[in-house]
Scaffold this motif. Sequence first.
Motif, short mmCIF file in Angstrom:
data_model
loop_
_atom_site.label_atom_id
_atom_site.label_comp_id
_atom_site.label_asym_id
_atom_site.label_seq_id
_atom_site.Cartn_x
_atom_site.Cartn_y
_atom_site.Cartn_z
N PHE A 1 0.85 -1.19 0.00
CA PHE A 1 0.00 0.00 0.00
C PHE A 1 0.88 1.24 0.00
CE2 PHE A 1 -2.34 -3.33 2.25
CZ PHE A 1 -3.55 -3.31 1.59
N THR A 2 0.30 2.39 -0.40
CA THR A 2 1.03 3.65 -0.33
C THR A 2 0.28 4.61 0.60
OG1 THR A 2 -0.13 4.70 -2.17
CG2 THR A 2 1.83 3.38 -2.71
N SER A 3 1.01 5.57 1.09
CA SER A 3 0.38 6.58 1.97
C SER A 3 -0.67 7.38 1.21
CB SER A 3 1.45 7.52 2.54
OG SER A 3 2.16 8.15 1.49
N GLY A 4 -0.57 7.44 -0.11
CA GLY A 4 -1.55 8.18 -0.91
C GLY A 4 -2.94 7.58 -0.88
N THR A 5 -3.06 6.30 -0.52
CA THR A 5 -4.39 5.66 -0.45
C THR A 5 -4.80 5.38 1.00
OG1 THR A 5 -3.50 3.41 -0.68
CG2 THR A 5 -4.11 4.58 -2.71
N LYS A 6 -4.03 5.88 1.95
CA LYS A 6 -4.37 5.70 3.38
C LYS A 6 -5.36 6.80 3.76
CE LYS A 6 -2.06 4.90 7.81
NZ LYS A 6 -2.61 5.87 8.74
N PHE A 7 -6.35 6.44 4.55
CA PHE A 7 -7.33 7.45 4.96
C PHE A 7 -7.77 7.19 6.39
CE2 PHE A 7 -9.95 4.01 3.43
CZ PHE A 7 -11.13 4.05 4.16
N GLU A 8 -8.36 8.24 6.99
CA GLU A 8 -8.83 8.18 8.36
C GLU A 8 -10.21 7.53 8.41
OE1 GLU A 8 -7.17 9.13 11.12
OE2 GLU A 8 -5.46 9.68 9.89
N SER A 9 -10.28 6.31 8.91
CA SER A 9 -11.57 5.62 9.02
C SER A 9 -12.04 5.57 10.47
CB SER A 9 -11.46 4.20 8.47
OG SER A 9 -10.63 3.43 9.32
N HIS A 10 -11.14 5.88 11.40
CA HIS A 10 -11.45 5.88 12.83
C HIS A 10 -11.91 4.51 13.32
CE1 HIS A 10 -10.93 10.17 12.51
NE2 HIS A 10 -11.80 10.18 11.52
N CYS A 11 -11.40 3.45 12.68
CA CYS A 11 -11.80 2.09 13.05
C CYS A 11 -10.81 1.43 14.01
CB CYS A 11 -11.98 1.23 11.81
SG CYS A 11 -10.43 0.81 10.97
N GLY A 12 -9.63 2.03 14.20
CA GLY A 12 -8.65 1.47 15.12
C GLY A 12 -7.47 0.79 14.45
N TRP A 13 -7.51 0.68 13.11
CA TRP A 13 -6.43 0.09 12.35
C TRP A 13 -6.15 0.97 11.14
CZ3 TRP A 13 -10.50 -2.76 14.33
CH2 TRP A 13 -10.16 -3.70 15.29
N PRO A 14 -4.95 0.90 10.58
CA PRO A 14 -4.69 1.65 9.36
C PRO A 14 -5.67 1.23 8.26
CG PRO A 14 -2.66 0.73 10.22
CD PRO A 14 -3.78 0.13 11.01
N SER A 15 -6.18 2.20 7.53
CA SER A 15 -7.13 1.92 6.45
C SER A 15 -6.63 2.49 5.14
CB SER A 15 -8.49 2.53 6.78
OG SER A 15 -9.04 1.92 7.93
N PHE A 16 -6.80 1.71 4.08
CA PHE A 16 -6.39 2.10 2.74
C PHE A 16 -7.58 1.83 1.82
CE2 PHE A 16 -2.81 0.56 5.13
CZ PHE A 16 -1.81 1.49 4.91
N TYR A 17 -7.71 2.61 0.74
CA TYR A 17 -8.83 2.35 -0.17
C TYR A 17 -8.42 1.55 -1.40
CZ TYR A 17 -7.39 6.63 -2.70
OH TYR A 17 -6.70 7.59 -3.38
N ASP A 18 -7.11 1.26 -1.56
CA ASP A 18 -6.67 0.49 -2.71
C ASP A 18 -5.25 -0.01 -2.46
OD1 ASP A 18 -7.36 -0.52 -5.22
OD2 ASP A 18 -6.63 1.23 -6.31
N PRO A 19 -4.91 -1.23 -2.90
CA PRO A 19 -3.52 -1.68 -2.80
C PRO A 19 -2.63 -0.94 -3.79
CG PRO A 19 -4.98 -3.48 -3.52
CD PRO A 19 -5.80 -2.25 -3.41
N LYS A 20 -1.33 -1.02 -3.56
CA LYS A 20 -0.36 -0.34 -4.43
C LYS A 20 -0.48 -0.84 -5.87
CE LYS A 20 4.58 0.71 -4.81
NZ LYS A 20 4.83 0.28 -6.17
N ASP A 21 -0.58 -2.13 -6.05
CA ASP A 21 -0.75 -2.75 -7.36
C ASP A 21 -1.90 -3.75 -7.27
OD1 ASP A 21 1.57 -1.55 -8.72
OD2 ASP A 21 2.74 -2.75 -7.31
N THR A 22 -2.57 -4.01 -8.35
CA THR A 22 -3.73 -4.91 -8.31
C THR A 22 -3.35 -6.31 -7.87
OG1 THR A 22 -3.47 -5.34 -10.67
CG2 THR A 22 -5.07 -3.66 -10.04
N ASP A 23 -2.11 -6.73 -8.14
CA ASP A 23 -1.71 -8.08 -7.74
C ASP A 23 -0.86 -8.12 -6.47
OD1 ASP A 23 0.52 -6.90 -8.86
OD2 ASP A 23 1.01 -8.59 -10.18
N ALA A 24 -0.84 -7.04 -5.70
CA ALA A 24 -0.04 -6.99 -4.47
C ALA A 24 -0.66 -7.83 -3.36
CB ALA A 24 0.12 -5.55 -3.99
N VAL A 25 -1.98 -7.93 -3.36
CA VAL A 25 -2.66 -8.69 -2.32
C VAL A 25 -3.58 -9.73 -2.95
CG1 VAL A 25 -2.59 -6.77 -0.67
CG2 VAL A 25 -4.60 -7.07 -2.13
#
Length: 135
Positions: free
Chosen positions: A56-80
């Motif tokens: 993941f990149t910091s550019g897709t990290k967002f504040e979800s206030h859920c208690g864990w880091p949240s991202f809206y997209d992986p760095k590459d489609t085949d990364a995960v």
Amino acid sequence: MPYDVEKPDEQWRAELSPSEYAVLRQAATEPAFTGEYTDTRTEGVYSCRACGAELFTSGTKFESHCGWPSFYDPKDTDAVELVEDRSHGMVRTEVRCARCGSHLGHVFEGEGYPTPTDQRYCINSISLRLQPTDG
């Protein structure tokens, strides 16, 4: 499924701390609001703590206030890789590192966050290592 990085269980245990092993190799979850990257705003790339694959990149990290880091997209489609998880009496989508198969967290969608994908990759901090961008 064969992974690019495969190791015997004894080697994973030797290379990871007990808490890292529990999350990455046994699909445990770190307690909410305790991870080192939950509130991090540092720019950079988040890699798998077990094998170093960029996830993941910091550019897709967002504040979800859920208690864990949240991202809206992986760095590459085949990364995960996404795997159906029927544990704990519910159906969820588990997120694993596509390179080594380590457990990262879960992905949820349709929660109404104002992100381009309407997805929330809810990832354990302990499964990641942040590589800050130079400059």
